[in-house]
Scaffold this motif. Structure first.
Motif: not given
Length: 312
Positions: A176-181, A186-193, A224-227, A306-309
């Motif tokens: 877990l990091s801000v760039a690998h989260a 996932q929970g923030l975008a729940a039920n989004m198409e 670590q950023g792995t996205r 800012a991490a792209g989420y």
């Protein structure tokens, strides 16, 4: 240094941990300097694994040889190690024989009579919970291990172990990091198409599951950023937007950017531990400054964006 509960043990532990994965090639003086910086910062929790470094148990042995801790000083710190990966395979082995043999070798390498926390190192698809339970019972009854946990396990994998294991599982070490989260976002975008972020993977709901069940989350690779980019994100031009926000917050709070990366994790109400992988005493000191730094909600979410989420 802020402390957090260690699962259901009733103990508290620092929310920043010194990881010993990369000390194998360090001199005695370098290991002592790293250890000293950690202790000076308030870190008394040191993370190991049997497979770390060049040879089996060699990082554990390097730690013990360099420090030569007295019995009194050993009692002042907590040692965590892991077992279950057979590196030469590679494959996983959660059998009674492998777990007990690995712990006994860790005890010899660390020159200690007991391990404070033993983690099962990644899931074993061929796990027999009764075998794990037998190993844990033996290790606990003989005083060789005081607490048990897992790493990188999903909620259902933990539930499976709990069908047989009598001891509480007090920790789950996950990436877990801000760039690998994904565990957070996932929970923030729940039920989004229209966004892959909303996909519920096997770890979906893991943070909530651990909070409900009193399991302390330990975040490994916190830088670590792995996205799609990989590598450390601090100072990395591939993460320009993220670094701009981090740098602005670092200036605001008068701390190094590394402290902001740590503070993003320690701000979460789950009471996580951040497992550092650095062998630089200075970076341990810098990271520890994020232990007590409480970002505002707006700042925490700004880093997520800012991490792209997606933050709807």
């Amino acid at each position: 240094m802020r402390n957090v509960p260690l699962g259901s043990t009733g103990l508290t532990v620092p929310n920043v941990v010194a990881g010993m994965m990369r000390i194998d090639d360090k001199t005695d003086d370098e290991v002592r300097a790293l250890y000293g910086a950690a202790r000076e910062a308030g870190i008394d929790f040191f993370d190991h694994a049997d497979i770390y470094a060049r040879a089996l148990h060699s990082a554990e042995e390097r730690f013990a040889t360099a420090l030569g801790l007295s019995a009194a000083e050993r009692g002042e710190i907590r040692l965590q190690t892991k077992a279950g990966i057979v590196r030469e395979g590679p494959f996983f082995d959660f059998s009674y024989e492998h777990l007990v043999t690995s712990v006994e070798a860790s005890l010899r390498s660390l020159r200690t009579d007991y391990i404070d926390v033993l983690l099962l190192h990644r899931p074993d698809a061929l796990v027999e919970p009764a075998e794990v339970a037998r190993a844990f019972d033996h290790l606990e009854s003989t005083g060789k291990v005081r607490a048990f946990g897992v790493s990188n396990h999903t909620p259902r994998q933990i539930d499976l172990l709990r069908t047989a294991v009598r001891q509480p599982l007090v920790a789950n070490q996950v990436q877990l990091s801000v760039a690998h989260a994904p565990l957070v976002t996932q929970g923030l975008a729940a039920n989004m198409e229209g966004t892959t972020q909303s996909a519920v993977l096997d770890g979906g709901g893991l943070i909530e599951y651990c909070r409900i069940n009193g399991i302390t989350l330990q975040a490994w690779s916190p830088l670590q950023g792995t996205r799609g980019h990989g590598g450390v994100f601090l100072g990395n031009p591939d993460y320009a937007d993220l670094n701009a926000v981090i740098d602005a917050l670092a200036e605001k709070y008068g701390v190094p950017p590394l402290a902001i990366a740590v503070a993003w994790i320690t701000r979460h109400p789950a009471g996580m531990q951040v497992v550092l992988g650095t062998t630089s005493p200075g970076r341990v000191t810098d990271a520890a400054l994020g232990s007590d730094l409480r970002l505002t909600r707006a700042e925490w979410y700004a880093l997520v964006r800012a991490a792209g989420y997606v933050v709807p």
